[in-house]
Design an enzyme around this catalytic site. Structure first.
Site, PDB file in Angstrom:
ATOM      1  N   HIS A   1      -2.305  -2.750  -6.408  1.00 34.50           N
ATOM      2  CA  HIS A   1      -2.830  -2.377  -5.088  1.00 34.50           C
ATOM      3  C   HIS A   1      -4.344  -2.503  -5.069  1.00 34.50           C
ATOM      4  O   HIS A   1      -5.066  -1.623  -5.545  1.00 34.50           O
ATOM      5  CB  HIS A   1      -2.396  -0.954  -4.725  1.00 34.50           C
ATOM      6  CG  HIS A   1      -2.817  -0.549  -3.349  1.00 34.50           C
ATOM      7  ND1 HIS A   1      -3.134   0.746  -3.016  1.00 34.50           N
ATOM      8  CD2 HIS A   1      -2.994  -1.286  -2.211  1.00 34.50           C
ATOM      9  CE1 HIS A   1      -3.484   0.791  -1.747  1.00 34.50           C
ATOM     10  NE2 HIS A   1      -3.406  -0.423  -1.240  1.00 34.50           N
TER      11      HIS A   1
ATOM     12  N   SER B   1       0.811  -1.210   0.000  1.00 37.61           N
ATOM     13  CA  SER B   1       0.000   0.000   0.000  1.00 37.61           C
ATOM     14  C   SER B   1       0.842   1.257   0.000  1.00 37.61           C
ATOM     15  O   SER B   1       0.300   2.356  -0.067  1.00 37.61           O
ATOM     16  CB  SER B   1      -0.926   0.008   1.227  1.00 37.61           C
ATOM     17  OG  SER B   1      -0.168  -0.069   2.426  1.00 37.61           O
TER      18      SER B   1
ATOM     19  N   ASN C   1      -4.219   6.168  -1.142  1.00 38.10           N
ATOM     20  CA  ASN C   1      -3.799   6.378   0.242  1.00 38.10           C
ATOM     21  C   ASN C   1      -3.245   7.779   0.474  1.00 38.10           C
ATOM     22  O   ASN C   1      -3.341   8.324   1.574  1.00 38.10           O
ATOM     23  CB  ASN C   1      -2.763   5.331   0.639  1.00 38.10           C
ATOM     24  CG  ASN C   1      -3.399   3.980   0.882  1.00 38.10           C
ATOM     25  OD1 ASN C   1      -4.619   3.855   0.941  1.00 38.10           O
ATOM     26  ND2 ASN C   1      -2.581   2.947   1.006  1.00 38.10           N
TER      27      ASN C   1
ATOM     28  N   GLU D   1      -5.168  -0.009  -8.246  1.00 35.49           N
ATOM     29  CA  GLU D   1      -4.034   0.812  -8.669  1.00 35.49           C
ATOM     30  C   GLU D   1      -2.964  -0.083  -9.282  1.00 35.49           C
ATOM     31  O   GLU D   1      -2.529  -1.063  -8.662  1.00 35.49           O
ATOM     32  CB  GLU D   1      -3.463   1.581  -7.478  1.00 35.49           C
ATOM     33  CG  GLU D   1      -4.433   2.597  -6.914  1.00 35.49           C
ATOM     34  CD  GLU D   1      -3.872   3.362  -5.730  1.00 35.49           C
ATOM     35  OE1 GLU D   1      -4.217   4.542  -5.574  1.00 35.49           O
ATOM     36  OE2 GLU D   1      -3.091   2.761  -4.945  1.00 35.49           O
TER      37      GLU D   1
END
Length: 226
Positions: free
Chosen positions: A157, A134, A208, A169
């Site tokens: 991801h 992540s 994130n 992702e």
């Protein structure tokens, strides 16, 4: 290309049977892909212990999948496409027959590099290597690998729960060959049904980074009005 075949002809290995790893394995199986789900041998289990004891972590995760909420599997029978195993006994054989390997283990660079060295040594020279990290830079993981493996490594991801969260992702490193980026993005869209977003290899990528920024903004706003 490696992934440009009907899903039932593909084999995948997922490394790490935690929440994300098990969920990713379930989603691959939902798509029709035969999948190995591997985790470490539990502490204190001897090399000559029964296979069930050595596979306990991955087998336990597999057993729990049909009970997941929201459902991780489309039907309970799909769990039959997933084979539980462990890193010590099964990694080499599982990886050797896999078209894609997805790592979802602890977020420590040194451990990821060690695992990917073993994966690169066992994998076919066409196998896609992917990490579900992540936030760790993909290039940092790739630097520990031989040149031929570096160009096949990228970030995939997923978000939790993998079956239900549409965003995926795809993160190439500075070493990743464009043909593998294109292949994985197309496969993720058409086979896994994901909304693919290509990301730069920056800390925490896109989702994130936005989430962290929003959280910090919320804290700042809250503290300012206290």
């Amino acid at each position: 290309m490696t992934l440009n075949r009907p899903p039932h002809q593909l084999v995948a290995t997922v490394l790490g049977a935690g929440t994300m790893g098990a969920g990713i394995a379930a989603h691959l199986a939902n798509a029709g892909i035969r999948t190995h789900l591997l985790d470490i041998v539990p502490r204190g289990v001897d090399a000559d212990a029964p296979k069930a004891a050595r596979n306990k972590l991955a087998a336990g995760a597999l057993k729990a999948l049909p009970k997941a909420k929201p459902p991780a599997l489309m039907t309970k029978a799909i769990a039959g496409r997933i084979t539980a195993g462990n890193f010590d006994d099964d990694l080499e054989n599982a990886v050797a027959e896999s078209d894609i390997v997805i790592e979802a283990i602890i977020e420590r660079l040194d451990i990821k590099q060690t695992v990917f060295k073993k994966v690169a040594a066992a994998a076919k020279d066409t196998t896609i290597l992917a990490t579900n990290t992540s936030g760790i830079p993909i290039s940092d993981i790739a630097e520990a690998l031989p040149e031929g493996a570096r160009e096949r490594l990228l970030g995939l991801h997923f978000f939790n729960p993998p079956r239900w969260m549409h965003l995926l992702e795809v993160i190439p490193s500075k070493f990743t060959a464009q043909r593998y980026v294109d292949e994985v993005a197309k496969w993720s869209d058409e086979v896994l049904g994901k909304g693919v977003v290509l990301c730069r290899d920056t800390p925490n990528f896109i989702g994130n980074r936005i989430g962290t920024g929003e959280m910090l903004l919320t804290f700042a706003t809250t503290s300012g009005t206290g």
